[in-house]
Design a protein around this motif. Structure first.
Motif, PDB file in Angstrom:
ATOM      1  N   ALA A  10     112.677 -15.760 -45.890  1.00 48.32           N
ATOM      2  CA  ALA A  10     111.701 -15.478 -46.835  1.00 48.32           C
ATOM      3  C   ALA A  10     111.838 -14.413 -47.586  1.00 48.32           C
ATOM      4  N   ALA A  11     112.473 -13.273 -47.009  1.00 47.52           N
ATOM      5  CA  ALA A  11     112.710 -12.070 -47.798  1.00 47.52           C
ATOM      6  C   ALA A  11     113.705 -12.128 -49.016  1.00 47.52           C
ATOM      7  N   ASP A  13     114.281 -14.981 -50.355  1.00 46.92           N
ATOM      8  CA  ASP A  13     113.694 -15.802 -51.670  1.00 46.92           C
ATOM      9  C   ASP A  13     112.780 -15.428 -52.047  1.00 46.92           C
ATOM     10  N   ALA A  14     112.606 -14.137 -52.567  1.00 44.48           N
ATOM     11  CA  ALA A  14     111.788 -13.317 -53.221  1.00 44.48           C
ATOM     12  C   ALA A  14     110.517 -13.518 -52.676  1.00 44.48           C
ATOM     13  N   ASN A  15     110.189 -13.274 -51.171  1.00 50.06           N
ATOM     14  CA  ASN A  15     109.205 -13.105 -50.453  1.00 50.06           C
ATOM     15  C   ASN A  15     108.335 -14.608 -50.816  1.00 50.06           C
ATOM     16  N   GLN A  16     108.953 -15.553 -50.529  1.00 52.26           N
ATOM     17  CA  GLN A  16     108.405 -17.081 -50.634  1.00 52.26           C
ATOM     18  C   GLN A  16     108.654 -17.560 -49.369  1.00 52.26           C
ATOM     19  N   VAL A  17     107.870 -18.456 -49.116  1.00 56.82           N
ATOM     20  CA  VAL A  17     108.221 -19.410 -47.718  1.00 56.82           C
ATOM     21  C   VAL A  17     108.894 -20.450 -48.209  1.00 56.82           C
ATOM     22  N   SER A  18     110.016 -20.308 -48.230  1.00 60.13           N
ATOM     23  CA  SER A  18     111.058 -21.586 -48.430  1.00 60.13           C
ATOM     24  C   SER A  18     111.147 -22.514 -47.612  1.00 60.13           C
ATOM     25  N   PRO A  19     111.583 -23.824 -47.956  1.00 58.53           N
ATOM     26  CA  PRO A  19     111.677 -24.636 -46.976  1.00 58.53           C
ATOM     27  C   PRO A  19     112.692 -24.302 -45.615  1.00 58.53           C
ATOM     28  N   PRO A  20     113.789 -23.582 -45.880  1.00 54.68           N
ATOM     29  CA  PRO A  20     114.351 -23.082 -44.789  1.00 54.68           C
ATOM     30  C   PRO A  20     113.821 -22.239 -43.972  1.00 54.68           C
ATOM     31  N   ALA A  21     112.850 -21.167 -44.542  1.00 58.17           N
ATOM     32  CA  ALA A  21     112.138 -20.115 -43.931  1.00 58.17           C
ATOM     33  C   ALA A  21     110.979 -20.804 -43.171  1.00 58.17           C
ATOM     34  N   PRO A  33     105.940 -21.429 -27.905  1.00 61.37           N
ATOM     35  CA  PRO A  33     104.523 -21.788 -28.481  1.00 61.37           C
ATOM     36  C   PRO A  33     103.518 -20.906 -28.124  1.00 61.37           C
ATOM     37  N   LYS A  34     103.522 -19.953 -27.033  1.00 61.57           N
ATOM     38  CA  LYS A  34     102.537 -19.268 -26.361  1.00 61.57           C
ATOM     39  C   LYS A  34     102.758 -17.608 -26.726  1.00 61.57           C
ATOM     40  N   HIS A  35     103.653 -17.566 -27.842  1.00 63.09           N
ATOM     41  CA  HIS A  35     104.057 -16.054 -28.035  1.00 63.09           C
ATOM     42  C   HIS A  35     103.444 -16.084 -29.506  1.00 63.09           C
ATOM     43  N   PRO A  36     102.717 -14.620 -29.672  1.00 64.15           N
ATOM     44  CA  PRO A  36     102.087 -14.712 -30.758  1.00 64.15           C
ATOM     45  C   PRO A  36     102.871 -14.207 -32.171  1.00 64.15           C
ATOM     46  N   ALA A  37     104.090 -13.831 -31.993  1.00 68.61           N
ATOM     47  CA  ALA A  37     105.040 -13.253 -32.865  1.00 68.61           C
ATOM     48  C   ALA A  37     105.304 -14.185 -33.914  1.00 68.61           C
ATOM     49  N   PRO A  38     105.823 -15.365 -33.683  1.00 72.29           N
ATOM     50  CA  PRO A  38     106.108 -16.399 -34.764  1.00 72.29           C
ATOM     51  C   PRO A  38     104.850 -16.890 -35.644  1.00 72.29           C
ATOM     52  N   PRO A  39     103.636 -17.071 -35.218  1.00 71.43           N
ATOM     53  CA  PRO A  39     102.756 -17.312 -36.240  1.00 71.43           C
ATOM     54  C   PRO A  39     102.104 -15.949 -37.043  1.00 71.43           C
ATOM     55  N   PHE A  40     102.267 -14.750 -36.227  1.00 74.00           N
ATOM     56  CA  PHE A  40     101.818 -13.791 -36.861  1.00 74.00           C
ATOM     57  C   PHE A  40     103.094 -13.392 -38.364  1.00 74.00           C
ATOM     58  N   PHE A  41     104.161 -13.449 -37.969  1.00 71.55           N
ATOM     59  CA  PHE A  41     105.266 -13.276 -38.837  1.00 71.55           C
ATOM     60  C   PHE A  41     105.161 -14.345 -40.257  1.00 71.55           C
ATOM     61  N   LEU A  42     104.869 -15.634 -39.643  1.00 69.05           N
ATOM     62  CA  LEU A  42     104.648 -16.495 -40.568  1.00 69.05           C
ATOM     63  C   LEU A  42     103.396 -16.155 -41.702  1.00 69.05           C
ATOM     64  N   GLY A  43     102.267 -15.729 -40.897  1.00 69.17           N
ATOM     65  CA  GLY A  43     101.147 -15.494 -41.625  1.00 69.17           C
ATOM     66  C   GLY A  43     101.787 -14.129 -42.670  1.00 69.17           C
ATOM     67  N   LEU A  44     102.320 -13.331 -42.271  1.00 67.91           N
ATOM     68  CA  LEU A  44     102.522 -12.205 -42.845  1.00 67.91           C
ATOM     69  C   LEU A  44     103.572 -12.549 -44.113  1.00 67.91           C
ATOM     70  N   ALA A  45     104.690 -13.781 -43.962  1.00 66.55           N
ATOM     71  CA  ALA A  45     105.366 -14.218 -44.808  1.00 66.55           C
ATOM     72  C   ALA A  45     104.494 -14.519 -46.120  1.00 66.55           C
ATOM     73  N   TYR A  46     103.496 -15.480 -45.810  1.00 67.17           N
ATOM     74  CA  TYR A  46     102.570 -15.974 -46.519  1.00 67.17           C
ATOM     75  C   TYR A  46     101.574 -14.918 -47.436  1.00 67.17           C
ATOM     76  N   VAL A  47     101.210 -13.732 -46.635  1.00 67.29           N
ATOM     77  CA  VAL A  47     100.701 -12.796 -47.305  1.00 67.29           C
ATOM     78  C   VAL A  47     101.361 -12.074 -48.475  1.00 67.29           C
ATOM     79  N   ALA A  49     103.993 -13.367 -49.883  1.00 66.59           N
ATOM     80  CA  ALA A  49     103.928 -14.528 -51.072  1.00 66.59           C
ATOM     81  C   ALA A  49     102.675 -14.691 -51.840  1.00 66.59           C
ATOM     82  N   GLY A  50     101.696 -14.222 -51.435  1.00 65.28           N
ATOM     83  CA  GLY A  50     100.306 -13.989 -52.319  1.00 65.28           C
ATOM     84  C   GLY A  50      99.529 -15.325 -51.912  1.00 65.28           C
ATOM     85  N   GLU A  51      99.912 -16.017 -50.604  1.00 62.76           N
ATOM     86  CA  GLU A  51      99.239 -17.111 -49.996  1.00 62.76           C
ATOM     87  C   GLU A  51      98.478 -16.876 -49.012  1.00 62.76           C
ATOM     88  N   PHE A  52      97.024 -16.042 -49.445  1.00 62.29           N
ATOM     89  CA  PHE A  52      96.543 -15.570 -48.603  1.00 62.29           C
ATOM     90  C   PHE A  52      95.616 -16.518 -47.790  1.00 62.29           C
TER      91      PHE A  52
END
Length: 98
Positions: A10-11, A13-21, A33-47, A49-52
């Protein structure tokens, strides 16, 4: 490792959540699936990217997956609350300072 790879992609790709990211984040969530890190960091990547609005459900999921006794739970909750306030201001016409 998948979350780290996803962040790097994501970094790169200019802070965009590209298909590979997105694929790497999905792999991380599938493997932990029960760990908070993957969804947290995906959310951070969207933030970043400006996709709040897209980020919000991922931070909510990260908060839901974080046990109450974990030290960083408050940080996730604070970020989610700030994001909710920001989204509410975007939805309110003329919400700027008076």
């Amino acid at each position: 490792m998948w979350t780290g790879l996803a962040n790097a992609l994501a970094a790169h790709d200019a802070n965009q959540v590209s298909p590979p990211a997105l694929f790497a984040f999905q792999q991380a969530m599938r493997l932990a699936p029960k760990h908070p890190a993957p969804p947290f960091f995906l959310g951070l990547a969207y933030v970043r990217a400006g996709e709040f609005a897209t980020a919000r459900p991922y931070w909510a999921k990260a908060l839901a997956l974080t046990p109450a006794n974990i030290s960083y739970r408050g940080e996730i909750a604070s970020r989610l609350a700030l994001l909710d306030r920001f989204l509410a201001m975007q939805d309110t016409p003329n919400a700027g300072p008076k």
